[in-house]
Design a protein around this motif. Sequence first.
Motif: not given
Length: 539
Positions: A144-166
């Motif tokens: 039960n529940g939902t899982e959404i997987i977004i692969s290859g989100y188009v943005v320069d330096n994605p790790e700048k936004y999508f990292n643990y701290y930020n």
Amino acid sequence: MNVFVPKVQAVAMFKEIALNIKNPSEVVREGISNCYDADAKNIWIIIKRDLSADLEIIIRDDGNGMRIDDIHSFFNLGDSKKVLQNIGEKGLGTKTFFKSKKIVINTKCCDESGYTATMENPWQNLLDGKVPQYKVYDRDDLENGTEIIISGYVVDNPEKYFNYYNLKDYILWFTAGGNYKNIFANYLILQNKVKDMNKSPKIHIKDEILDKQCQMTGVHQFTPPNENPREDVNNKKYKRSVNYCRAFGPFHKETTINGEYVSLQMYGTISGVNCRKKICKLKQSETYKSRFGLYLCKDFIPFEKANFLLGDEQYYHYHLLVNSQNFELTADRNSISNMDDIKVKWIFSQIQEIFRESIKPIAEKEYFSMRKEEEEAFDAECRIRAMNQYIKKIDLVDNLYINDIPIKKVPQSEYEVALLFAAILSNENTKILIEDIMNIISYSGRMTTDTICTDSDNKIALVEIEYKLSNIFKHKHPIETYDYVVCWKIDLEQNVINQVNNVKTILVSEGEEKYIVTEKNKKMKVIELSSILNKQYRR
């Protein structure tokens, strides 16, 4: 008469919505909002790289799951099935996910079949002028529940936004995972306006790239009150106020306008910078001044800063949140769309009244008063320190060794030259050394000419005082504003042209006396005190 129905260019609309975001992290905000609306007790945000090395964002919950109609609504434009209490109402937020290489949904409702939906290359399809397609498969092996997987989100330096701290900071500040409705959970009337006022799912963040993870309660972070703070031994100026924190609220205001219920909920703190540091992780180039202040909220989620309502230049010491379900938001949920509504104007007036009457007076009396006292104490310490350093420095300066005047040291500045000049004129034994000047009438460091004196004929004489003669040109004093120059030493070569305010001058000698002479033959006598005293008091 012909009747026509306007056409909608679906590709252009999908692209516009996918691009219309201020911060790429908004895809996580939309995902968390969906999890809240699905009554999730736990929400997982997972960051990893897929087999193609593309960044993969996974948003998973243990909520109600999605039926087949909900899946279609997820991908369709403006086709929301959500009820009024829920966060998402327009059916546009999930379209921000389209700016990616692939979207996968795994979902299951209780006692119903599960589904997997996939959309391949949604962003490339939109760039090619095509509406992306999606496929749905039946699944019987899902929980039960939902899982959404977004692969290859188009943005320069994605790790700048999508990292643990930020992500942790962003979730706690700008998503449903950092709401502050728990503070107003006892207001029964709000329970009919906002869903699950007394519930907050747990947020689990897992960054597999940085190998960092945590679990946190999904509520906004405020610094705990601390009105009698300890000193910070590392801060030289604001020793106690940096650790000060005072809470304000909760404030709840309500009225009826044109038959509609209108309300606002306000809560926050004023705090020193150490307190502010503890509850946020600034992005590169971001400052505490840009992060803190007054935020407007809907569903108790901050969406826009409104520091103009405070009318206070020191707004950044405050951490204030104001919620109203009467705010109507733009499609991207980043600003108010009904700004001119009379209800919003009433809300704004109430915010200003609360701040003016219930917050600012206390802040001024306690926090800002503490800062002012610290500033004054620090200023006194600096003055004492500077004086002690000056005393040590002045000990190294040569002595004059002149008993007739009470000046012990050789002058080091224009002001000390002025003091020495006055001392020489005040003593009968030394006064005769300066034949041309008899008395000082006035001295001012702010006037065009430093001193107004009388000469030996009891006439007015304008005297400019400098430490070094060359300063007369550096300071660009108009030639017409002085008759004499008194300096400690002459550092200009004779018969060399110097220019000030387009007037050419040279330094010349007539016997033992020296003059500055202009091209129009005006003469200003130069009185060099070091030379005069050395002749009279040779050691």
